[in-house]
Scaffold this motif. Structure first.
Motif, short mmCIF file in Angstrom:
data_model
loop_
_atom_site.label_atom_id
_atom_site.label_comp_id
_atom_site.label_asym_id
_atom_site.label_seq_id
_atom_site.Cartn_x
_atom_site.Cartn_y
_atom_site.Cartn_z
N SER A 39 8.82 -0.22 14.38
CA SER A 39 8.85 -0.88 12.78
C SER A 39 7.78 -1.29 12.77
CB SER A 39 10.24 -1.05 12.34
OG SER A 39 9.70 -1.62 11.32
N ALA A 40 6.59 -1.58 11.67
CA ALA A 40 5.46 -2.50 11.35
C ALA A 40 6.14 -3.13 10.26
CB ALA A 40 4.66 -2.11 12.40
N VAL A 41 6.38 -4.22 9.80
CA VAL A 41 6.24 -4.93 8.90
C VAL A 41 4.44 -4.45 8.10
CG1 VAL A 41 5.40 -7.19 9.66
CG2 VAL A 41 6.98 -6.85 7.71
N THR A 42 4.90 -4.70 7.20
CA THR A 42 3.18 -4.30 6.58
C THR A 42 2.73 -5.55 6.63
OG1 THR A 42 3.89 -5.11 4.44
CG2 THR A 42 4.08 -2.72 4.37
N PRO A 43 1.10 -5.37 6.97
CA PRO A 43 0.82 -6.25 7.30
C PRO A 43 0.09 -7.39 5.67
CG PRO A 43 -1.16 -4.39 7.27
CD PRO A 43 0.48 -4.06 6.66
N PHE A 44 0.50 -8.90 6.05
CA PHE A 44 0.66 -9.89 4.97
C PHE A 44 -0.44 -10.64 4.81
CE2 PHE A 44 2.92 -12.62 7.90
CZ PHE A 44 3.95 -11.51 8.66
N TYR A 45 0.21 -11.84 4.08
CA TYR A 45 -1.07 -13.15 3.46
C TYR A 45 -2.38 -12.50 3.26
CZ TYR A 45 -3.57 -17.50 4.22
OH TYR A 45 -3.78 -18.82 4.08
N TYR A 46 -2.83 -12.27 3.40
CA TYR A 46 -4.53 -11.69 2.96
C TYR A 46 -4.11 -10.12 1.66
CZ TYR A 46 -7.19 -14.33 6.13
OH TYR A 46 -7.45 -14.97 7.31
N LYS A 47 -4.66 -10.47 0.57
CA LYS A 47 -4.55 -8.69 -0.16
C LYS A 47 -5.34 -7.65 0.02
CE LYS A 47 -1.88 -11.42 -2.56
NZ LYS A 47 -0.35 -11.30 -2.53
N PHE A 48 -4.58 -7.21 1.04
CA PHE A 48 -4.99 -5.63 2.01
C PHE A 48 -4.83 -4.92 0.90
CE2 PHE A 48 -3.54 -7.74 5.67
CZ PHE A 48 -4.64 -7.84 6.12
N SER A 49 -6.23 -3.47 0.78
CA SER A 49 -5.83 -2.19 0.00
C SER A 49 -4.89 -1.42 0.76
CB SER A 49 -7.17 -1.97 -0.28
OG SER A 49 -7.88 -1.31 1.10
N PHE A 50 -4.24 -1.15 0.30
CA PHE A 50 -3.75 0.66 0.59
C PHE A 50 -5.02 1.23 1.72
CE2 PHE A 50 -1.91 5.10 1.12
CZ PHE A 50 -1.48 4.47 1.63
N GLU A 51 -5.36 1.08 1.85
CA GLU A 51 -6.61 1.96 2.39
C GLU A 51 -6.44 0.85 4.05
OE1 GLU A 51 -10.56 2.62 1.64
OE2 GLU A 51 -10.83 3.66 2.48
N ASN A 75 3.66 -4.20 -2.00
CA ASN A 75 4.19 -3.54 -2.35
C ASN A 75 3.53 -1.64 -2.54
OD1 ASN A 75 6.16 -4.04 -4.82
ND2 ASN A 75 4.45 -5.84 -5.13
N ILE A 76 4.45 -0.79 -2.24
CA ILE A 76 4.08 0.63 -1.44
C ILE A 76 4.67 1.72 -2.53
CG2 ILE A 76 4.25 2.62 0.24
CD1 ILE A 76 3.92 0.21 2.21
N ASN A 77 3.79 2.18 -3.43
CA ASN A 77 3.97 3.27 -4.36
C ASN A 77 4.70 4.93 -3.63
OD1 ASN A 77 2.57 4.87 -4.85
ND2 ASN A 77 1.28 3.63 -6.23
N VAL A 78 5.77 5.24 -4.19
CA VAL A 78 5.86 6.42 -3.56
C VAL A 78 4.54 7.52 -3.66
CG1 VAL A 78 7.60 8.59 -4.60
CG2 VAL A 78 7.38 6.84 -5.86
N GLU A 79 3.51 7.39 -3.73
CA GLU A 79 2.61 8.47 -3.79
C GLU A 79 2.19 8.04 -2.53
OE1 GLU A 79 2.94 7.53 -6.42
OE2 GLU A 79 3.59 9.85 -7.19
N GLN A 80 1.82 6.38 -2.27
CA GLN A 80 1.42 5.71 -0.94
C GLN A 80 2.10 6.25 0.01
OE1 GLN A 80 0.69 2.00 -3.04
NE2 GLN A 80 -1.20 2.50 -3.02
N PHE A 81 3.54 5.77 -0.02
CA PHE A 81 4.88 6.16 0.95
C PHE A 81 4.54 8.01 1.19
CE2 PHE A 81 7.63 3.38 -0.53
CZ PHE A 81 8.06 2.26 0.89
N GLY A 82 3.52 8.93 0.61
CA GLY A 82 3.65 9.97 1.09
C GLY A 82 2.15 10.18 1.46
N GLU A 83 1.04 9.72 0.94
CA GLU A 83 0.18 9.01 2.51
C GLU A 83 0.39 8.93 4.11
OE1 GLU A 83 -3.23 9.48 1.65
OE2 GLU A 83 -2.29 11.24 0.26
#
Ligand code: NAY
Length: 292
Positions: free
Chosen positions: A104-116, A145-153
């Motif tokens: 499992s991996a936490v979403t990368p934090f601290y900097y404001k990363f783009s979804f890409e 925050n990850i939205n529904v479409e992004q989970f799909g990606e």
């Protein structure tokens, strides 16, 4: 991925007063979870494991100890996520070689990363190993925050099999459940397990299951049987417990409650504070009220 469903303790880690890892204490916490709490698995290296305060070598040692103690008796998920994606890859390889059932991996934090950028981070980690990955979404601590479409990606990669959903957004949880019925969703807030269970999550991962695991499982079972009134009563008791624990200091109170059962859960790792004498006294009251 049916094999990964169930109730997981987010493993607490025992430290010595000087901040070093207490191997014997960790083994005792693992045994307590397997033998007394009867959990289906452990989530190793999460927030509850004070993971983001540790060196790479310390993280590796903890992954080794957990596998050595638990063997294949329960499922093991390794949280390998890190701000340093190369460390995450190293840990993904390490835990896959050890035989962990998933990473499992936490979403990368601290900097404001783009979804890409976030997506590339996940691809880099999971494409480096022959394993399965569960996204760790915890917006209140990461700001991501990850939205529904992004989970799909993310789920387009068939090795990304689910999400640990540590958020109170039940609208989003319902949308994700409906959109991705084949993916695993783990509830990440123990105090909201009843509501998450009603939405038919596949499991839960929690810090308080280290102590309240039996009651937590009962809530899930009652919901499955459609006994919502009984489940709600148990969630009320559970949340009285969790509220008292949160007010007294989350990890230090859980550790003190384990100590009261003879499990050497030890100190926390600085800058995390360990329990003061007054907090220990309060923890004892909490233990006697809810866990005895
Ligand atoms: C983790 O990685 O250890 C977790 O996120 C497990 C989920 C816990 N979240 C945190 C931030 O500790 O069990 C929850 C949480 O402690 C509990 O619901 C009390 O709020």
């Amino acid at each position: 991925n049916e094999d990964l469903k169930g109730l997981y303790s987010a493993l607490l880690i025992s430290f010595n007063e000087d901040g070093s890892i207490n191997e014997q204490g960790i083994r005792e916490i693992i045994r307590h979870n397997i033998d007394k709490m009867k959990v289906d698995g452990l989530y190793v290296g999460g927030s509850t494991g004070e993971n983001f305060l540790l060196s790479t070598d310390e993280k590796k040692r903890i992954f080794e100890i957990a596998k050595d103690e638990a063997k294949s008796d329960i499922k093991l998920i390794a949280q390998v996520g890190s701000m340093n994606v190369y460390e995450a890859i190293e840990l993904a390889k390490f835990t896959t070689d050890l035989g962990y059932d998933a990473i499992s991996a936490v979403t990368p934090f601290y900097y404001k990363f783009s979804f890409e950028e976030i997506k590339e981070y996940y691809e880099m980690i999971i494409n480096s190993v022959d394993n399965r990955l569960i996204v760790y979404s915890i917006p209140f601590l990461t700001g991501v925050n990850i939205n529904v479409e992004q989970f799909g990606e993310l789920f387009k990669n068939e090795k990304i099999i689910g999400v640990k959903f540590t958020a109170a957004d039940f609208y989003l949880l319902e949308r994700v459940r409906k959109a991705y019925p084949e993916h695993l969703i783990y509830a990440g807030f123990d105090e909201m397990m009843l509501s998450a269970s009603v939405l038919n999550v596949d499991g839960a991962i929690g810090s308080t299951f280290n102590l309240n695991g039996i009651r937590a499982r009962k809530i899930v079972e009652l919901v499955k049987e459609g006994k919502i009134d009984e489940a709600r009563e148990l969630q009320h008791i559970t949340n009285d417990f969790i509220t008292d624990v949160l007010n007294n200091g989350l990890y230090s109170t859980l550790k003190t409650c384990l100590e009261l059962q003879g499990v050497h859960a030890g100190y926390s790792r600085r800058p995390m504070k360990s329990a003061s004498e007054a907090q220990k006294q309060r923890a004892k009251e909490i233990y006697e009220k809810y866990l005895k």
